[in-house]
Design a protein around this motif. Structure first.
Motif, PDB file in Angstrom:
ATOM      1  N   GLN A 157      11.106  19.766 -21.327  1.00  0.00           N
ATOM      2  CA  GLN A 157      10.610  18.874 -22.372  1.00  0.00           C
ATOM      3  C   GLN A 157      11.506  17.651 -22.525  1.00  0.00           C
ATOM      4  OE1 GLN A 157      10.107  21.556 -25.803  1.00  0.00           O
ATOM      5  NE2 GLN A 157       7.920  21.618 -25.363  1.00  0.00           N
ATOM      6  N   LYS A 158      11.822  17.049 -21.386  1.00  0.00           N
ATOM      7  CA  LYS A 158      12.608  15.826 -21.341  1.00  0.00           C
ATOM      8  C   LYS A 158      11.937  14.843 -20.402  1.00  0.00           C
ATOM      9  CE  LYS A 158      17.111  17.952 -22.278  1.00  0.00           C
ATOM     10  NZ  LYS A 158      17.373  17.193 -23.522  1.00  0.00           N
ATOM     11  N   SER A 159      12.394  13.617 -20.419  1.00  0.00           N
ATOM     12  CA  SER A 159      11.852  12.626 -19.493  1.00  0.00           C
ATOM     13  C   SER A 159      12.361  12.897 -18.082  1.00  0.00           C
ATOM     14  CB  SER A 159      12.257  11.216 -19.922  1.00  0.00           C
ATOM     15  OG  SER A 159      13.654  11.021 -19.740  1.00  0.00           O
ATOM     16  N   GLU A 160      11.648  12.379 -17.102  1.00  0.00           N
ATOM     17  CA  GLU A 160      12.103  12.532 -15.716  1.00  0.00           C
ATOM     18  C   GLU A 160      13.472  11.884 -15.534  1.00  0.00           C
ATOM     19  OE1 GLU A 160       9.378  11.708 -12.482  1.00  0.00           O
ATOM     20  OE2 GLU A 160       7.668  11.984 -13.841  1.00  0.00           O
ATOM     21  N   ALA A 161      13.688  10.752 -16.157  1.00  0.00           N
ATOM     22  CA  ALA A 161      14.987  10.066 -16.038  1.00  0.00           C
ATOM     23  C   ALA A 161      16.115  10.940 -16.587  1.00  0.00           C
ATOM     24  CB  ALA A 161      14.937   8.734 -16.772  1.00  0.00           C
ATOM     25  N   ASN A 162      15.862  11.593 -17.713  1.00  0.00           N
ATOM     26  CA  ASN A 162      16.880  12.480 -18.276  1.00  0.00           C
ATOM     27  C   ASN A 162      17.168  13.659 -17.364  1.00  0.00           C
ATOM     28  OD1 ASN A 162      17.355  10.975 -20.559  1.00  0.00           O
ATOM     29  ND2 ASN A 162      15.967  12.144 -21.869  1.00  0.00           N
ATOM     30  N   CYS A 163      16.113  14.185 -16.755  1.00  0.00           N
ATOM     31  CA  CYS A 163      16.288  15.327 -15.848  1.00  0.00           C
ATOM     32  C   CYS A 163      17.070  14.927 -14.599  1.00  0.00           C
ATOM     33  CB  CYS A 163      14.924  15.909 -15.468  1.00  0.00           C
ATOM     34  SG  CYS A 163      14.101  16.739 -16.850  1.00  0.00           S
ATOM     35  N   ARG A 164      16.776  13.746 -14.079  1.00  0.00           N
ATOM     36  CA  ARG A 164      17.552  13.260 -12.931  1.00  0.00           C
ATOM     37  C   ARG A 164      19.024  13.114 -13.302  1.00  0.00           C
ATOM     38  NH1 ARG A 164      14.428  11.287  -8.714  1.00  0.00           N
ATOM     39  NH2 ARG A 164      12.200  11.104  -9.191  1.00  0.00           N
ATOM     40  N   GLN A 165      19.293  12.648 -14.534  1.00  0.00           N
ATOM     41  CA  GLN A 165      20.666  12.485 -14.983  1.00  0.00           C
ATOM     42  C   GLN A 165      21.345  13.839 -15.144  1.00  0.00           C
ATOM     43  OE1 GLN A 165      22.248   9.714 -15.108  1.00  0.00           O
ATOM     44  NE2 GLN A 165      24.169  10.530 -15.916  1.00  0.00           N
ATOM     45  N   LEU A 166      20.611  14.848 -15.635  1.00  0.00           N
ATOM     46  CA  LEU A 166      21.163  16.191 -15.764  1.00  0.00           C
ATOM     47  C   LEU A 166      21.577  16.743 -14.407  1.00  0.00           C
ATOM     48  CD1 LEU A 166      18.732  17.847 -18.355  1.00  0.00           C
ATOM     49  CD2 LEU A 166      21.174  17.406 -18.689  1.00  0.00           C
ATOM     50  N   VAL A 167      20.707  16.582 -13.416  1.00  0.00           N
ATOM     51  CA  VAL A 167      21.013  17.086 -12.070  1.00  0.00           C
ATOM     52  C   VAL A 167      22.187  16.316 -11.488  1.00  0.00           C
ATOM     53  CG1 VAL A 167      20.141  17.345  -9.711  1.00  0.00           C
ATOM     54  CG2 VAL A 167      18.651  17.878 -11.655  1.00  0.00           C
ATOM     55  N   HIS A 168      22.214  15.009 -11.705  1.00  0.00           N
ATOM     56  CA  HIS A 168      23.319  14.185 -11.193  1.00  0.00           C
ATOM     57  C   HIS A 168      24.648  14.615 -11.807  1.00  0.00           C
ATOM     58  CE1 HIS A 168      25.459  10.664  -9.726  1.00  0.00           C
ATOM     59  NE2 HIS A 168      25.830  10.391 -10.956  1.00  0.00           N
ATOM     60  N   ARG A 169      24.657  14.836 -13.126  1.00  0.00           N
ATOM     61  CA  ARG A 169      25.887  15.264 -13.792  1.00  0.00           C
ATOM     62  C   ARG A 169      26.322  16.650 -13.303  1.00  0.00           C
ATOM     63  NH1 ARG A 169      23.915  13.212 -18.959  1.00  0.00           N
ATOM     64  NH2 ARG A 169      23.533  15.365 -19.598  1.00  0.00           N
ATOM     65  N   ALA A 170      25.348  17.514 -13.069  1.00  0.00           N
ATOM     66  CA  ALA A 170      25.673  18.853 -12.571  1.00  0.00           C
ATOM     67  C   ALA A 170      26.333  18.761 -11.203  1.00  0.00           C
ATOM     68  CB  ALA A 170      24.412  19.710 -12.498  1.00  0.00           C
ATOM     69  N   ARG A 171      25.793  17.940 -10.330  1.00  0.00           N
ATOM     70  CA  ARG A 171      26.391  17.772  -8.999  1.00  0.00           C
ATOM     71  C   ARG A 171      27.805  17.231  -9.114  1.00  0.00           C
ATOM     72  NH1 ARG A 171      21.037  14.785  -6.704  1.00  0.00           N
ATOM     73  NH2 ARG A 171      19.848  16.629  -6.001  1.00  0.00           N
ATOM     74  N   GLN A 172      28.011  16.277 -10.011  1.00  0.00           N
ATOM     75  CA  GLN A 172      29.347  15.711 -10.192  1.00  0.00           C
ATOM     76  C   GLN A 172      30.332  16.753 -10.706  1.00  0.00           C
ATOM     77  OE1 GLN A 172      28.608  12.261 -12.755  1.00  0.00           O
ATOM     78  NE2 GLN A 172      29.119  10.915 -11.035  1.00  0.00           N
ATOM     79  N   ARG A 173      29.898  17.560 -11.675  1.00  0.00           N
ATOM     80  CA  ARG A 173      30.770  18.596 -12.218  1.00  0.00           C
ATOM     81  C   ARG A 173      31.182  19.584 -11.132  1.00  0.00           C
ATOM     82  NH1 ARG A 173      31.030  19.590 -17.860  1.00  0.00           N
ATOM     83  NH2 ARG A 173      29.710  18.214 -19.107  1.00  0.00           N
ATOM     84  N   LEU A 174      30.230  19.996 -10.315  1.00  0.00           N
ATOM     85  CA  LEU A 174      30.536  20.967  -9.266  1.00  0.00           C
ATOM     86  C   LEU A 174      31.429  20.348  -8.199  1.00  0.00           C
ATOM     87  CD1 LEU A 174      27.084  22.758  -8.825  1.00  0.00           C
ATOM     88  CD2 LEU A 174      29.015  23.400 -10.267  1.00  0.00           C
ATOM     89  N   ALA A 175      31.216  19.062  -7.918  1.00  0.00           N
ATOM     90  CA  ALA A 175      32.021  18.387  -6.900  1.00  0.00           C
ATOM     91  C   ALA A 175      33.454  18.173  -7.346  1.00  0.00           C
ATOM     92  CB  ALA A 175      31.389  17.047  -6.533  1.00  0.00           C
ATOM     93  N   ARG A 176      33.682  18.162  -8.675  1.00  0.00           N
ATOM     94  CA  ARG A 176      35.025  17.907  -9.188  1.00  0.00           C
ATOM     95  C   ARG A 176      35.904  19.148  -9.189  1.00  0.00           C
ATOM     96  NH1 ARG A 176      32.606  14.461 -13.253  1.00  0.00           N
ATOM     97  NH2 ARG A 176      32.685  16.192 -14.742  1.00  0.00           N
ATOM     98  N   GLN A 177      35.353  20.289  -8.792  1.00  0.00           N
ATOM     99  CA  GLN A 177      36.171  21.505  -8.767  1.00  0.00           C
ATOM    100  C   GLN A 177      37.278  21.355  -7.728  1.00  0.00           C
ATOM    101  OE1 GLN A 177      35.417  23.378 -11.283  1.00  0.00           O
ATOM    102  NE2 GLN A 177      33.712  21.961 -11.530  1.00  0.00           N
ATOM    103  N   ASP A 178      38.330  22.086  -7.938  1.00  0.00           N
ATOM    104  CA  ASP A 178      39.469  22.035  -7.015  1.00  0.00           C
ATOM    105  C   ASP A 178      39.014  22.224  -5.576  1.00  0.00           C
ATOM    106  OD1 ASP A 178      41.726  23.990  -5.585  1.00  0.00           O
ATOM    107  OD2 ASP A 178      42.543  22.274  -6.658  1.00  0.00           O
ATOM    108  N   THR A 179      39.271  21.255  -4.726  1.00  0.00           N
ATOM    109  CA  THR A 179      38.754  21.251  -3.368  1.00  0.00           C
ATOM    110  C   THR A 179      39.233  22.455  -2.577  1.00  0.00           C
ATOM    111  OG1 THR A 179      38.698  18.837  -3.371  1.00  0.00           O
ATOM    112  CG2 THR A 179      38.609  19.941  -1.230  1.00  0.00           C
ATOM    113  N   ASP A 180      40.500  22.759  -2.666  1.00  0.00           N
ATOM    114  CA  ASP A 180      41.049  23.870  -1.886  1.00  0.00           C
ATOM    115  C   ASP A 180      40.432  25.189  -2.314  1.00  0.00           C
ATOM    116  OD1 ASP A 180      42.998  24.987   0.011  1.00  0.00           O
ATOM    117  OD2 ASP A 180      43.866  25.895  -1.765  1.00  0.00           O
ATOM    118  N   ALA A 181      40.307  25.385  -3.655  1.00  0.00           N
ATOM    119  CA  ALA A 181      39.725  26.628  -4.154  1.00  0.00           C
ATOM    120  C   ALA A 181      38.273  26.740  -3.737  1.00  0.00           C
ATOM    121  CB  ALA A 181      39.848  26.695  -5.674  1.00  0.00           C
TER     122      ALA A 181
END
Length: 319
Positions: A157-181
């Motif tokens: 129940q959100k706009s497509e733009a908001n959903c794209r932003q949610l997925v983008h933020r999720a990818r960024q959060r996961l990418a920021r995890q400690d690289t070695d770990a």
């Protein structure tokens, strides 16, 4: 076969619904509670006004999971020790020529089918814990279930733009995890290792820990291997990860010396990875997930919290 069309339709979509719920909550018991709630809502729903039963059910389950995950994330902040997912377990003894689910049942349950998927690995689920509930839902619907953004927008129940932003933020959060770990955690998943190779390594390790052959254990453990335990404050567990193959091998060896013939290890597939079920005096004591690259074990997750083992123990009784 059932004479209830509503039940038949719900059962038809249950594998997908359970897949959404388990990945959202990382808990079989909570996923089943959500599905029970969804069934009650489905049973009361006027089906004649629905364009798609599957879309309606996925929407209800996803929203229920978002609400439940908010509660769980608050609870997990006060969890005693390390929190690990509630395991999904295949109980057959694996081997190089054995198809686990062909051996155990002709029609695998939704839980059994899901257990074979690599995107329910402990490493993956632990990464998802870093996401906020709506980010996690949007990310999973897009990346795992391949929903289009208009569908995700309708579900959340959100706009497509908001959903794209949610997925983008999720990818960024996961990418920021400690690289070695992250590299260590995903080594097994990124390597082209067959299920049969994993089964052979698992059987070697099971034999070594069962008989207390410390040198054999050491040969199968990576030098930088780590062991993480989850007792939930209800049973003893390590407050910090145990680091190093040497220390881990001594731990298993000490358990053999302490319990002598009271310990039995049973091979199993746990969340798509090779694993062990450890029994002490005939009672299930832990479920242990092994992350490997096919030749060495790099991580062991030991779930000892009895609440998370209850469904596995019930599976044993039902067989």
């Amino acid at each position: 076969m059932t004479d209830d069309p509503a039940l038949a339709l719900f059962t038809q979509h249950r594998p997908r619904l359970f897949g959404v719920a388990y990945r959202m909550l990382a808990s079989r018991s909570d996923a089943e509670d959500v599905l029970q709630d969804a069934w009650l809502r489905w049973h009361a729903q006027d089906k004649s006004v629905l364009d798609s039963a599957e879309a309606w059910l996925v929407t209800v389950v996803t929203r229920l999971c978002i609400d439940r995950l908010r509660q769980l994330q608050q609870e997990r902040q006060h969890y005693v020790g390390h929190w690990l997912p509630e395991p999904l377990v295949g109980l057959a003894e694996p081997g190089p020529d054995i198809d686990l689910y062909g051996q155990t049942q002709l029609t695998p349950s939704p839980e059994a089918l899901l257990e074979q998927r690599s995107d329910v690995s402990f490493a993956y689920l632990l990464l998802l814990e870093r996401l906020k509930p709506e980010e996690r839902a949007a990310f999973l619907l897009r990346e795992v279930f391949d929903n289009d953004y208009p569908d995700i927008a309708a579900i959340l129940q959100k706009s497509e733009a908001n959903c794209r932003q949610l997925v983008h933020r999720a990818r960024q959060r996961l990418a920021r995890q400690d690289t070695d770990a992250s590299q260590k955690s995903n080594r097994a998943a990124s390597s082209p290792v067959t299920r049969e190779t994993h089964a052979l390594l698992l059987d070697k390790f099971r034999q070594a820990v069962q008989s207390g052959q410390r040198e054999a254990m050491l040969g199968l453990l990576a030098e930088d291997a780590r062991l993480i335990g989850d007792g939930g404050g209800k049973v003893a567990s390590f407050p910090h990860p145990l680091a190093g193959g040497e220390r881990i091998s001594w731990l298993y060896y000490a358990n053999v010396r302490r319990f002598v013939r009271r310990i039995v290890y049973r091979a199993a597939w746990i969340n798509g990875s090779p694993g062990l079920l450890r029994y002490v005096d005939g009672a299930l004591e832990s479920a242990q997930v092994l992350e490997t690259d096919g030749s060495r074990i790099h991580a062991i997750y030991v779930v000892r919290n009895p609440d998370k083992l209850a469904s596995i123990a019930q599976q044993n009784k039902d067989r």
